[in-house]
Design a protein around this motif. Structure first.
Motif, PDB file in Angstrom:
ATOM      1  N   ALA A  99       6.467  10.113  13.658  1.00  0.00           N
ATOM      2  CA  ALA A  99       5.878  11.019  14.637  1.00  0.00           C
ATOM      3  C   ALA A  99       6.341  12.452  14.428  1.00  0.00           C
ATOM      4  O   ALA A  99       5.744  13.378  14.980  1.00  0.00           O
ATOM      5  CB  ALA A  99       6.224  10.549  16.046  1.00  0.00           C
ATOM      6  N   SER A 100       7.397  12.654  13.663  1.00  0.00           N
ATOM      7  CA  SER A 100       7.884  14.024  13.522  1.00  0.00           C
ATOM      8  C   SER A 100       7.560  14.630  12.159  1.00  0.00           C
ATOM      9  O   SER A 100       8.021  15.717  11.851  1.00  0.00           O
ATOM     10  CB  SER A 100       9.386  14.085  13.785  1.00  0.00           C
ATOM     11  OG  SER A 100      10.051  13.365  12.782  1.00  0.00           O
ATOM     12  N   CYS A 101       6.775  13.933  11.344  1.00  0.00           N
ATOM     13  CA  CYS A 101       6.355  14.510  10.064  1.00  0.00           C
ATOM     14  C   CYS A 101       4.968  15.124  10.220  1.00  0.00           C
ATOM     15  O   CYS A 101       4.000  14.420  10.455  1.00  0.00           O
ATOM     16  CB  CYS A 101       6.320  13.448   8.973  1.00  0.00           C
ATOM     17  SG  CYS A 101       5.499  14.042   7.476  1.00  0.00           S
ATOM     18  N   PRO A 102       4.870  16.446  10.120  1.00  0.00           N
ATOM     19  CA  PRO A 102       3.564  17.086  10.326  1.00  0.00           C
ATOM     20  C   PRO A 102       2.542  16.748   9.243  1.00  0.00           C
ATOM     21  O   PRO A 102       1.359  16.996   9.412  1.00  0.00           O
ATOM     22  CB  PRO A 102       3.898  18.576  10.332  1.00  0.00           C
ATOM     23  CG  PRO A 102       5.232  18.701   9.710  1.00  0.00           C
ATOM     24  CD  PRO A 102       5.944  17.406   9.890  1.00  0.00           C
ATOM     25  N   LEU A 167       0.819  23.907   5.584  1.00  0.00           N
ATOM     26  CA  LEU A 167       1.383  23.982   6.936  1.00  0.00           C
ATOM     27  C   LEU A 167       2.734  24.677   6.980  1.00  0.00           C
ATOM     28  O   LEU A 167       3.689  24.176   7.547  1.00  0.00           O
ATOM     29  CB  LEU A 167       1.536  22.570   7.532  1.00  0.00           C
ATOM     30  CG  LEU A 167       0.283  21.721   7.665  1.00  0.00           C
ATOM     31  CD1 LEU A 167       0.645  20.356   8.240  1.00  0.00           C
ATOM     32  CD2 LEU A 167      -0.743  22.396   8.576  1.00  0.00           C
TER      33      LEU A 167
ATOM     34  N   LEU B  19      -2.317   8.349  14.134  1.00  0.00           N
ATOM     35  CA  LEU B  19      -1.161   7.497  14.363  1.00  0.00           C
ATOM     36  C   LEU B  19      -1.439   6.485  15.469  1.00  0.00           C
ATOM     37  O   LEU B  19      -2.023   6.796  16.496  1.00  0.00           O
ATOM     38  CB  LEU B  19       0.049   8.331  14.806  1.00  0.00           C
ATOM     39  CG  LEU B  19       0.763   9.227  13.827  1.00  0.00           C
ATOM     40  CD1 LEU B  19       2.155   9.539  14.353  1.00  0.00           C
ATOM     41  CD2 LEU B  19       0.854   8.617  12.449  1.00  0.00           C
ATOM     42  N   LEU B 175       9.584  15.363  19.275  1.00  0.00           N
ATOM     43  CA  LEU B 175       8.902  14.923  18.055  1.00  0.00           C
ATOM     44  C   LEU B 175       7.892  16.010  17.715  1.00  0.00           C
ATOM     45  O   LEU B 175       6.746  16.014  18.160  1.00  0.00           O
ATOM     46  CB  LEU B 175       8.249  13.555  18.271  1.00  0.00           C
ATOM     47  CG  LEU B 175       9.287  12.466  18.578  1.00  0.00           C
ATOM     48  CD1 LEU B 175       8.630  11.167  18.972  1.00  0.00           C
ATOM     49  CD2 LEU B 175      10.215  12.261  17.391  1.00  0.00           C
ATOM     50  N   VAL B 176       8.366  16.959  16.924  1.00  0.00           N
ATOM     51  CA  VAL B 176       7.688  18.252  16.809  1.00  0.00           C
ATOM     52  C   VAL B 176       6.328  18.208  16.128  1.00  0.00           C
ATOM     53  O   VAL B 176       5.579  19.173  16.194  1.00  0.00           O
ATOM     54  CB  VAL B 176       8.564  19.273  16.068  1.00  0.00           C
ATOM     55  CG1 VAL B 176       9.721  19.689  16.941  1.00  0.00           C
ATOM     56  CG2 VAL B 176       9.062  18.675  14.760  1.00  0.00           C
ATOM     57  N   ALA B 177       6.004  17.118  15.485  1.00  0.00           N
ATOM     58  CA  ALA B 177       4.730  17.113  14.767  1.00  0.00           C
ATOM     59  C   ALA B 177       3.571  16.635  15.640  1.00  0.00           C
ATOM     60  O   ALA B 177       2.455  16.483  15.148  1.00  0.00           O
ATOM     61  CB  ALA B 177       4.834  16.254  13.508  1.00  0.00           C
ATOM     62  N   ARG B 178       3.811  16.361  16.938  1.00  0.00           N
ATOM     63  CA  ARG B 178       2.728  15.928  17.834  1.00  0.00           C
ATOM     64  C   ARG B 178       2.526  16.988  18.904  1.00  0.00           C
ATOM     65  O   ARG B 178       3.212  17.001  19.930  1.00  0.00           O
ATOM     66  CB  ARG B 178       3.049  14.570  18.478  1.00  0.00           C
ATOM     67  CG  ARG B 178       3.409  13.494  17.495  1.00  0.00           C
ATOM     68  CD  ARG B 178       2.298  13.158  16.539  1.00  0.00           C
ATOM     69  NE  ARG B 178       2.841  13.055  15.186  1.00  0.00           N
ATOM     70  CZ  ARG B 178       2.097  12.992  14.078  1.00  0.00           C
ATOM     71  NH1 ARG B 178       0.784  13.054  14.160  1.00  0.00           N
ATOM     72  NH2 ARG B 178       2.656  12.893  12.908  1.00  0.00           N
ATOM     73  N   TRP B 181       2.820  16.839  22.843  1.00  0.00           N
ATOM     74  CA  TRP B 181       4.131  16.617  23.491  1.00  0.00           C
ATOM     75  C   TRP B 181       4.995  17.868  23.472  1.00  0.00           C
ATOM     76  O   TRP B 181       6.030  17.902  24.125  1.00  0.00           O
ATOM     77  CB  TRP B 181       4.890  15.496  22.778  1.00  0.00           C
ATOM     78  CG  TRP B 181       4.232  14.176  22.840  1.00  0.00           C
ATOM     79  CD1 TRP B 181       3.336  13.740  23.783  1.00  0.00           C
ATOM     80  CD2 TRP B 181       4.405  13.068  21.932  1.00  0.00           C
ATOM     81  NE1 TRP B 181       2.947  12.455  23.504  1.00  0.00           N
ATOM     82  CE2 TRP B 181       3.593  12.021  22.377  1.00  0.00           C
ATOM     83  CE3 TRP B 181       5.180  12.886  20.791  1.00  0.00           C
ATOM     84  CZ2 TRP B 181       3.517  10.792  21.716  1.00  0.00           C
ATOM     85  CZ3 TRP B 181       5.116  11.675  20.135  1.00  0.00           C
ATOM     86  CH2 TRP B 181       4.296  10.632  20.598  1.00  0.00           C
ATOM     87  N   LEU B 311       0.124  10.834  20.119  1.00  0.00           N
ATOM     88  CA  LEU B 311      -0.021  10.222  18.796  1.00  0.00           C
ATOM     89  C   LEU B 311      -1.309  10.681  18.129  1.00  0.00           C
ATOM     90  O   LEU B 311      -1.389  10.822  16.915  1.00  0.00           O
ATOM     91  CB  LEU B 311      -0.025   8.698  18.910  1.00  0.00           C
ATOM     92  CG  LEU B 311       1.314   8.025  19.214  1.00  0.00           C
ATOM     93  CD1 LEU B 311       1.150   6.528  19.313  1.00  0.00           C
ATOM     94  CD2 LEU B 311       2.350   8.371  18.163  1.00  0.00           C
ATOM     95  N   SER B 314      -2.339  16.046  16.124  1.00  0.00           N
ATOM     96  CA  SER B 314      -1.686  16.082  14.817  1.00  0.00           C
ATOM     97  C   SER B 314      -1.818  17.450  14.167  1.00  0.00           C
ATOM     98  O   SER B 314      -2.620  18.280  14.574  1.00  0.00           O
ATOM     99  CB  SER B 314      -2.335  15.012  13.942  1.00  0.00           C
ATOM    100  OG  SER B 314      -2.007  15.208  12.595  1.00  0.00           O
ATOM    101  N   TRP B 315      -1.015  17.672  13.136  1.00  0.00           N
ATOM    102  CA  TRP B 315      -1.121  18.905  12.357  1.00  0.00           C
ATOM    103  C   TRP B 315      -2.098  18.748  11.206  1.00  0.00           C
ATOM    104  O   TRP B 315      -2.741  19.691  10.803  1.00  0.00           O
ATOM    105  CB  TRP B 315       0.236  19.289  11.780  1.00  0.00           C
ATOM    106  CG  TRP B 315       1.115  19.965  12.762  1.00  0.00           C
ATOM    107  CD1 TRP B 315       1.888  19.361  13.707  1.00  0.00           C
ATOM    108  CD2 TRP B 315       1.310  21.371  12.920  1.00  0.00           C
ATOM    109  NE1 TRP B 315       2.556  20.303  14.433  1.00  0.00           N
ATOM    110  CE2 TRP B 315       2.223  21.537  13.966  1.00  0.00           C
ATOM    111  CE3 TRP B 315       0.804  22.497  12.266  1.00  0.00           C
ATOM    112  CZ2 TRP B 315       2.654  22.797  14.392  1.00  0.00           C
ATOM    113  CZ3 TRP B 315       1.229  23.747  12.681  1.00  0.00           C
ATOM    114  CH2 TRP B 315       2.145  23.892  13.741  1.00  0.00           C
ATOM    115  N   SER B 316      -2.130  17.544  10.663  1.00  0.00           N
ATOM    116  CA  SER B 316      -2.990  17.382   9.495  1.00  0.00           C
ATOM    117  C   SER B 316      -4.255  16.643   9.885  1.00  0.00           C
ATOM    118  O   SER B 316      -4.204  15.507  10.348  1.00  0.00           O
ATOM    119  CB  SER B 316      -2.255  16.616   8.402  1.00  0.00           C
ATOM    120  OG  SER B 316      -1.647  15.469   8.937  1.00  0.00           O
TER     121      SER B 316
END
Ligand code: SF4
Ligand code: SF4
Lengths: 180, 331
Positions: A99-102, A167, B19, B175-178, B181, B311, B314-316
């Motif tokens: 969850a923390s992998c962009p 990114l 996810l 959880l920095v990629a979501r 949140w 979930l 997302s970034w991607s």
């Protein structure tokens, strides 16, 4: 920290996907799981379109959010480099790192259940070899090396060519570079 | 026009195309952890303000449920682990940068605090069980000591309760990629919701009219704050980065609009708010079982819906994702 980087020349890449096959073979990936993938990006308005191919994988970030959130230390930097590995004997499968992998670069190993990802083929790097994807690429558009060494091929390319990373705004400091 | 298409297969289960790594287990844990925090908080505060006799259910009965609910929650968390026999690895390391590591250690410390809190009112709440415990010398000693130190125990419980309540939100928040949140409002919202669900449980369980009225008033206030926080959350995300804007779109017309506004917001907040308002005005006492029930359902839905949206955000984003289901058609 020794920084390893992968540099991919998008002007040469034809999107054949051999890097993906090489990875699956080298690392004996189970069916349906993959550590790398190729994206085709088309931009513009017909007839003025331009296309780029990007072979993507874990960016072995210098500021790897996956390593920071891992509660057990299973996700770690290998031997004071930026190569991020998962120690399967320490991974609980809590999935916080996913969850923390962009870049959504991680996967859940099947059937065992621990988390897996691209390793930059550290088992080859250790022997002075390139990662399997790099050494397989039929167009030789991929390069691998030490970024901190100004004489290395990757450093030279990044000095002399235009490039981008993906990114960058996340602050993860990715180490896969794309020559444009 | 920009179109990004995968030309090789990327269909890692639970990762692509969005996810789906966590399902019901994590929300159940967040909900029960919150409930535990809420009960600990109120039981302690009532002791500290000398209201123990006014709210006997909360301080003497419900408090026993903290360890039970927390244990069920941890059981759910255990079920979620995909490499679960390595669970002991949580306790062979402490990683200061990992909120989950903090959480697992805090849980270990919370247990003894809960047990002391339970023992400090055990003789009043569960006299029969207490008598059994008194058959052992240690039992008498433990009961005597925790009763004597009831107030200090309550003082210790308060920060731990608040910590646990906030932690359930921080866990997702960091959880920095979501992007959905990544708003500081989330931990506060989870904390207030935790307190609200605990009051709801007290309203449901108590037979004391005064206690029910007190907790209805408290809960009414908490729901009002929650409603405000939900709007702040939307405003905060709407003022955010591009990915945060995309994530808030998921509830402003996107695929989670109904789940968020109808399921969570209306069923879990608005309806109980109106029901409790009527009850406080003395209009319909018949509804008093309904309101807390809705609050509890809403508390769970908050965690489940927020987790799913997060979930999904997302970034991607490949504009054109490979659909693994198409492969099925080939067989
Ligand atoms: S790309 Fe993702 S998995 Fe790889 S190091 Fe960066 S954050 Fe970790
Ligand atoms: S799933 Fe494994 S590697 Fe990922 S954060 Fe959890 S313990 Fe660490």
């Amino acid at each position: 920290m020794t920084r390893y980087a992968m540099v991919i020349d998008m002007r040469i890449c034809v999107g054949c996907g051999d890097c993906v096959t090489a990875c699956k073979t080298e690392n004996q990936m189970p069916d349906g799981l993959t550590r790398d993938w190729v994206v085709e990006r088309t931009s513009g308005v017909y007839p003025n379109l331009s296309t780029e191919f990007r072979s993507e994988r874990c960016n072995h970030c210098s500021h790897a959010t996956c390593v920071y959130v891992c509660p057990t230390g299973a996700s770690h930097y290998w031997r004071d480099t930026n190569i991020v590995l998962v120690d399967e004997g320490m991974c609980t499968g809590c999935k916080a790192c996913i969850a923390s992998c962009p870049y959504d670069a991680r996967l859940i190993m099947h059937p065992e259940g621990y988390v897996d990802k691209c390793t930059f083929c550290h088992h080859r790097v250790e022997k002075g070899l390139d990662p399997a994807c790099v050494s397989t690429c039929p167009t030789h558009c991929m390069y691998f090396g030490v970024l901190d060494d100004p004489a290395s091929k990757v450093s030279t390319l990044l000095r002399t060519r235009n490039y981008k990373t993906l990114l960058q705004e996340t602050g993860n400091q990715p180490n896969v570079y794309y020559l444009t | 026009m920009i179109e990004e298409v995968l030309v090789t297969l990327k269909a890692n289960p639970k990762i692509d195309p969005v996810l789906s790594t966590w399902s019901w287990e994590v929300p159940v844990y967040l909900f029960l952890g919150g409930l535990t925090a809420g009960i600990m908080f109120f039981a302690a505060i009532m002791v500290l303000t000398n209201r123990q006799r006014e709210v006997p259910f909360m301080t003497e009965k419900l408090v026993l449920w903290t360890v039970i609910l927390l244990s069920i929650g941890m059981g759910a968390l255990f079920l979620d682990l995909s490499h679960r026999w390595y669970v002991y690895r949580f306790y062979t390391a402490f990683r200061p940068t990992s909120p989950m590591s903090w959480g697992s250690w805090i849980l270990i410390i919370i247990y003894p605090v809960c047990i002391l809190q339970i023992l400090s009112t055990f003789r009043q709440g569960y006299p029969k069980l207490a008598r059994r415990l008194e058959r052992f010398g240690v039992g008498v000693l433990a009961l005597d000591l925790s009763e004597r130190f009831r107030r200090p125990v309550a003082w210790v419980s308060v920060p731990f309760a608040l910590g646990l309540g906030i932690y359930t939100g921080v866990l997702l928040n960091t959880l920095v990629a979501r992007p959905f949140w990544n708003t500081g409002i989330l931990p506060i919202l989870f904390l207030v919701s935790a307190l609200s669900t605990a009051s709801a449980l007290a309203i449901l369980g108590t037979s004391d009219k005064g206690e029910r009225h007190l907790f209805t008033r408290i809960d009414f206030g908490l729901i009002a704050v929650e409603i405000l926080l939900v709007f702040l959350l939307v405003i905060d995300l709407s003022a955010g980065s591009e990915v945060q804007l995309a994530s808030v779109d998921l509830i402003l017309g996107g695929r989670y609009t109904v789940a968020f506004w109808i399921l969570f917001f209306s069923v879990g907040l608005l309806i109980p708010f109106l029901l409790e308002a009527r009850e406080l005005l003395g209009k319909s006492a018949a509804a008093f079982y309904m309101a807390p029930l809705f609050v509890l359902i809403g508390g769970y839905l908050l965690r489940q819906v927020v987790m799913n949206i997060g979930l999904h955000s997302s970034w991607s984003n490949y504009a054109n994702q490979f659909d693994p289901q198409l492969l099925e058609l080939l067989h």
